[in-house]
Every structure is written in C-alpha cells, then in structure tokens.
Design an enzyme around this catalytic site. Structure first.
Site, short mmCIF file in Angstrom:
data_model
loop_
_atom_site.label_atom_id
_atom_site.label_comp_id
_atom_site.label_asym_id
_atom_site.label_seq_id
_atom_site.Cartn_x
_atom_site.Cartn_y
_atom_site.Cartn_z
CB ALA A 96 -8.39 7.98 3.93
N GLY A 97 -11.11 8.41 5.65
CA GLY A 97 -12.14 9.28 5.90
C GLY A 97 -13.40 8.93 6.21
CG ASN A 146 -6.87 1.43 11.05
OD1 ASN A 146 -7.33 0.99 11.99
ND2 ASN A 146 -5.49 1.73 10.97
CB THR A 147 -9.80 6.08 12.24
OG1 THR A 147 -8.42 6.10 11.81
CG2 THR A 147 -9.78 6.59 13.52
CE LYS A 194 -3.39 2.90 2.45
NZ LYS A 194 -3.77 2.94 3.76
N GLY A 243 -8.04 9.40 9.04
CA GLY A 243 -8.70 9.42 10.45
C GLY A 243 -9.86 10.35 10.74
#
Lengths: 72, 259
Positions: free
Chosen positions: B188-189, B210-211, B99, B160
């Site tokens: 992301a986001g 993830n987050t 990645k 995040g």
C-alpha cells in the site's frame, strides 16, 4: 407436485421467487450463473463445490453467490 | 542466482506481488501482470450480479499455471466478516492463502489492527496461510506473528495514495525485529519504482502494488518499471550499501597528483 410450487428466498440480499425442489446446482442453472467460478454460501454455511448437487433450496433460505473480482 | 521467497508452502521467484483492481480493462491487466513478472496476484470476493450473472470473469484473464492466487478480505470491517470471506474464498478450492484486511475507516483505510489480529488467530488455526495487511508498527507485527500470520504486510502510506514512504523508521524497525522470522511485504501507498526499490533496499522481502500500476497512463510499461525497481532494490540490499558519512571522500587517489 412440488415441482410447480414457488418459494421465497433471499439471494445476494435480494428477495427472489424460485421453483421449489431445486438443488443449489439447479438454482445456479436457473439463475444462469456460471458454476465454475461461483462460490455459494447457503444459510451462512459455505458449500464445497461437491455439495452444490446435494444441498437443496428451501423456502426462506438465504444464499450468497459470490465470485472473484479485481482488487488489491 | 537463487533468491526465492517462501510464504507458507508457496515459493516465489519474483518479489513483486500485484493487485488486479482499477485496470481500464481485463486485457490491459493481463498484459501488465505478464510484464510485472509477478507470480502472486491478489483479488477481491464480491457478490455475483444476479441480474447480469455472466459478466466477464477476472479469472478468465489469469493463467493459473503461472500465478498463485491471493484472495483478499477487502471490504470487511470486522474480524468476523473477514473470517467469513476467507471461508468463502477457500471454498473456491484454489488456494490456502488469504490476504487479511480488516478496515473500518473509509477516510484513511488504515487497518483495524485489533480486528486483524483477532481474525489472523482464527484463520491461522484453521490452516490458512495468512498474509496480514497492517500498519507499520513493530508491536502489531509481533502480535500478528504470535497470532500465526505467515507474512506481515505493513503499509508505506495509505492505500491508493501513491505517496511512497511517509516514514521509514517504523517499517525499518519491523524489518529489523521480524525480518527472517516471517516475510515482511510492503503493501500500500507505493507510487513509483523508486518507492519499490527503497522498500527492497531497506530489506523488505517483497512489495505488493496495485493502484500505481493499474492507474498509470501506461499500466504495462509501469508494471515493467516496477519489476525493475524491485529487482534493483533487492540486488542493492544483497550487495550491501556503503555507510553514510558526513564529509566527502575522494574517488580518485590523493597521491601522485600532478602539481
């Protein structure tokens, strides 16, 4: 003879003194690093696992010992 | 129903990819990864703490028979650094996937697309399967594909941030132009399952989260919620949505109404 000599190396950005004449595999054992999960870059050259037992650590060498951590 | 996603030589049944950062502990992470149904997990490469070399290893908590591993180049600010970290990751002998992230703006964590394209070119030529994190820009997506990227991963909003999509139009353009050429993975986001569902509804091939899972009050429950969101969105995409119209359209017959 060289067994008792001490050399200066840089490991993960830190100056360290280690015994002369070790292989990378020996160094990992000396540092107590689990060999299975560590990847080593020796003087900016990435070593394959099979090279750990043949690459020798010399005075002035720079090593990066890395592992995988959580990330996204 | 077969609905597999292929990236390089890898095939995935789940279209939810997950990160491994920011979890309260490894056992919670392990449980959340299982609940997510994901088959691809990403992680970072960092120095071993040589003063405490045997800290618990992330990999002890990941069943490598169930998950494909996706090391990232997070923390790399230049193409050169990213190529170096990719080489290190590959030397672990677990995967050809990388990645690719090149970021040197800590406030926005927006990708340095010039560095990303440069690194993608080098790594793809060396045989890596490059999944490139990038801005939601169709021009950059095209250049990454030319550089040899196996998947393009445009962001929904900053890493995040949990803001979901700030703007749909550019990411839709990326999908319209390059969907079917390489997998488009929204990375992301994303904050909630409806964000993940939206990504899939507009035709993204997968999402990476993830987050939003790791920092949820209950990460395991959120992992399952995200799984369902991704599945619902994907099903809706393949079912084909109705067109939007400006006026109402009655659902019951207008004939035979009792007067």
């Amino acid at each position: 003879m060289s067994e008792n000599e001490i050399i200066d190396v840089t490991i993960n950005g830190q100056k360290r003194q280690v015994p002369d004449g070790m292989t990378v595999e020996g160094l990992l054992e000396f540092l107590n690093v689990k060999k299975i999960t560590a990847v080593v870059e020796h003087n900016k050259t990435v070593l394959g696992k099979d090279e750990h037992s043949t690459a020798t650590v010399k005075d002035g060498d720079t090593l990066e010992i890395v592992r995988f951590v959580g990330g996204g | 129903m077969e609905d597999k996603l292929k990236i390089g030589k890898h095939t995935f049944g789940s279209r939810l990819f997950v990160g491994t950062g920011k979890y309260p502990d490894f056992p919670t992470m392990k449980e959340a990864l299982a609940a997510s149904g994901s088959e691809l997990v990403t992680f970072a490469v960092r120095r071993v703490n040589i003063d405490n070399p045997n800290e618990e290893s992330l990999l002890d908590y990941i069943d490598k028979t169930k998950f494909t591993l996706l090391p990232n180049t997070a923390g790399c600010a230049t193409a050169e650094e990213a190529v170096r970290v990719a080489h290190i990751a590959r030397a672990a002998g677990m995967t050809d996937l990388i990645k690719l992230e090149v970021i040197n703006d800590s406030e926005t964590l927006l990708p340095d697309v010039v560095g990303t394209i440069e690194a993608a070119k080098v790594l793809a030529a060396e045989g890596f399967t490059v999944m490139a994190y990038t801005s939601s820009d169709p021009v950059v997506a095209g250049k990454l594909i030319d550089a040899g990227a196996a998947a393009v991963m445009p962001l929904a909003s900053p890493i995040g941030s949990g803001r979901g999509f700030i703007d749909f139009s550019f990411i839709q353009l990326v999908i319209k132009r390059y969907g079917g050429v390489v997998p488009i993975v929204v990375d992301a986001g994303l904050g909630v399952p409806s964000d993940a569902a939206q990504a899939m509804e507009i035709g993204a091939d997968a999402v990476l989260i993830n987050t939003a899972i790791a920092k949820a009050k209950d990460p395991v429950k959120m992992a399952l919620a995200m799984k369902l969101g991704v599945e619902a969105g994907r099903l809706a995409y393949s079912a084909g949505r109705i067109s939007r119209i400006d006026h109402a359209s009655p659902s019951s017959p207008v004939e035979g109404v009792i007067k």
